[in-house]
Design an enzyme around this catalytic site. Structure first.
Site, PDB file in Angstrom:
ATOM      1  N   ASN A   9       0.830  -1.284  -0.038  1.00  0.00           N
ATOM      2  CA  ASN A   9      -0.034   0.140  -0.026  1.00  0.00           C
ATOM      3  C   ASN A   9       1.064   1.204   0.045  1.00  0.00           C
ATOM      4  O   ASN A   9       1.618   1.626   1.044  1.00  0.00           O
ATOM      5  CB  ASN A   9      -0.937   0.078   1.187  1.00  0.00           C
ATOM      6  N   TRP A  10       0.962   2.045  -1.284  1.00  0.00           N
ATOM      7  CA  TRP A  10       1.681   3.080  -1.325  1.00  0.00           C
ATOM      8  C   TRP A  10       1.274   4.405  -0.897  1.00  0.00           C
ATOM      9  O   TRP A  10       2.007   5.232  -0.441  1.00  0.00           O
ATOM     10  CB  TRP A  10       2.009   3.354  -2.809  1.00  0.00           C
ATOM     11  N   LYS A  11       0.102   4.359  -0.260  1.00  0.00           N
ATOM     12  CA  LYS A  11      -0.615   5.688   0.397  1.00  0.00           C
ATOM     13  C   LYS A  11      -0.386   6.797  -0.581  1.00  0.00           C
ATOM     14  O   LYS A  11      -0.524   6.555  -1.872  1.00  0.00           O
ATOM     15  CB  LYS A  11       0.015   5.959   1.746  1.00  0.00           C
ATOM     16  N   HIS A  95      -9.045   0.922   5.462  1.00  0.00           N
ATOM     17  CA  HIS A  95      -7.669   1.055   6.363  1.00  0.00           C
ATOM     18  C   HIS A  95      -7.906   1.986   7.283  1.00  0.00           C
ATOM     19  O   HIS A  95      -8.884   2.681   7.475  1.00  0.00           O
ATOM     20  CB  HIS A  95      -6.797   1.780   5.277  1.00  0.00           C
ATOM     21  N   GLU A  97      -6.057   4.220   8.531  1.00  0.00           N
ATOM     22  CA  GLU A  97      -6.038   5.782   8.125  1.00  0.00           C
ATOM     23  C   GLU A  97      -7.308   6.412   7.753  1.00  0.00           C
ATOM     24  O   GLU A  97      -7.417   7.663   7.998  1.00  0.00           O
ATOM     25  CB  GLU A  97      -4.855   6.054   7.181  1.00  0.00           C
ATOM     26  N   GLU A 167      -4.755  -5.045  11.095  1.00  0.00           N
ATOM     27  CA  GLU A 167      -3.829  -4.097  11.097  1.00  0.00           C
ATOM     28  C   GLU A 167      -4.044  -3.267  12.452  1.00  0.00           C
ATOM     29  O   GLU A 167      -4.947  -2.655  12.691  1.00  0.00           O
ATOM     30  CB  GLU A 167      -3.895  -3.054   9.976  1.00  0.00           C
ATOM     31  N   GLY A 173       2.839   2.674  10.682  1.00  0.00           N
ATOM     32  CA  GLY A 173       3.629   3.740  10.726  1.00  0.00           C
ATOM     33  C   GLY A 173       4.593   4.224  11.645  1.00  0.00           C
ATOM     34  O   GLY A 173       4.932   5.400  11.882  1.00  0.00           O
ATOM     35  N   SER A 213       3.765  -1.997  10.155  1.00  0.00           N
ATOM     36  CA  SER A 213       5.290  -1.988  10.094  1.00  0.00           C
ATOM     37  C   SER A 213       6.093  -3.162   9.704  1.00  0.00           C
ATOM     38  O   SER A 213       6.952  -3.863  10.495  1.00  0.00           O
ATOM     39  CB  SER A 213       5.901  -1.467  11.568  1.00  0.00           C
ATOM     40  N   GLY A 234       3.057  -1.286   3.964  1.00  0.00           N
ATOM     41  CA  GLY A 234       2.970   0.159   3.878  1.00  0.00           C
ATOM     42  C   GLY A 234       4.492   0.657   3.315  1.00  0.00           C
ATOM     43  O   GLY A 234       4.851   0.370   2.252  1.00  0.00           O
ATOM     44  N   GLY A 235       5.162   1.103   4.313  1.00  0.00           N
ATOM     45  CA  GLY A 235       6.286   2.059   3.948  1.00  0.00           C
ATOM     46  C   GLY A 235       7.378   1.395   3.297  1.00  0.00           C
ATOM     47  O   GLY A 235       8.051   1.601   2.309  1.00  0.00           O
TER      48      GLY A 235
END
Length: 255
Positions: A9-11, A95, A97, A167, A173, A213, A234-235
């Site tokens: 997931n690149w956001k 998600h 967020e 999640e 994050g 993470s 994610g990141g």
């Protein structure tokens, strides 16, 4: 045997040009990896370009969100039909967020889920507790509510198709991730509830992945847990080599 599932997931990162460069390099890195479903979720603006760059490869594309109406006066929203038209096959729904920053609820997740299925998209449905909820020992209560209300009306056949992403909000994050034991406990509880509410066989076939993470260094320990079927990354998915490494290590953990 459930096929491992790894999604990145690149956001709100990467332009169209950056996306195309990444996908072309990434597909080469993972072209010989079999036995794992690989998905990338770029921003809306890059969905079509990503799908074109991934064409005839073992990499699939996902949207990061959708709106439940097919069309209408909903400025700034994107429908499931529009996402499917880009060549994407999956869509992330609910998600954390989206829930915490944009007010999404279990009810809106449920409506989006129905819209995704109606347009032929495979939903990746996110659930998970906050740090406060975990510290109050409410994790299972929160998960039960999100499953019950978010998946309301889902058929047993649909459950087999969708992906559930656990999640823990406190691990997204933050650099903190659930320990393999914590992930195993939560995933085991989720599968137990799915068994109770949808039947043993659909629950056994439904893939439950972990998000929060995830890195090359911890994916093997997480993916080796019996009810952890992969990861929503994610990141770490923004780095092409790190994400390819995660895909490779998840496959090895499942063998």
């Amino acid at each position: 045997m459930r096929t491992p599932f790894i999604a990145g997931n690149w956001k709100m990162f990467k332009t169209v040009a950056e996306t195309v460069k990444y996908v072309k390099e990434f597909r080469g890195l993972v072209k010989d990896i079999t036995g794992v479903d690989i998905v990338i979720a770029p921003p809306f603006t890059a969905l079509h370009a990503a799908a074109e760059a991934a064409r005839n490869s073992n990499v699939c594309i996902a949207g990061q969100n959708l709106y439940w109406e097919r069309e209408g006066a909903f400025t700034g929203e994107v429908s499931a039909t529009m996402i499917a038209e880009t060549g994407a096959e999956y869509v992330i729904i609910g998600h954390s967020e989206r829930r915490t920053l944009f007010g999404e609820t279990d009810a809106s997740v449920n409506r989006k889920l129905a819209a995704a299925f109606a347009s032929g998209l495979t939903p990746i449905v996110c659930i998970g507790e906050t740090l406060d909820q975990r510290e109050r020992n409410e994790t299972f209560t929160v998960l039960d509510r999100q499953i019950r209300d978010g998946l309301d009306g889902v058929t047993s056949d649909q459950l087999v198709e969708l992906v559930v992403a656990y999640e823990p909000v406190w691990a997204i994050g933050t650099g903190r991730n659930a320990t393999p034991a914590q992930a195993a406990e939560a995933h085991g509880h989720i599968r137990k509830r799915l068994q109770q509410w949808f039947g043993a066989q659909p629950a056994e076939l439904c893939r439950i992945v972990y998000g929060g993470s995830v890195k090359p260094e911890n994916i093997r320990d997480l993916a080796s847990q019996p009810d952890v079927d992969g990861a929503l990354v994610g990141g770490a998915s923004l780095d092409v080599k790190a994400f390819a490494d995660i895909v490779s290590r998840s496959r090895n953990a499942a063998v």
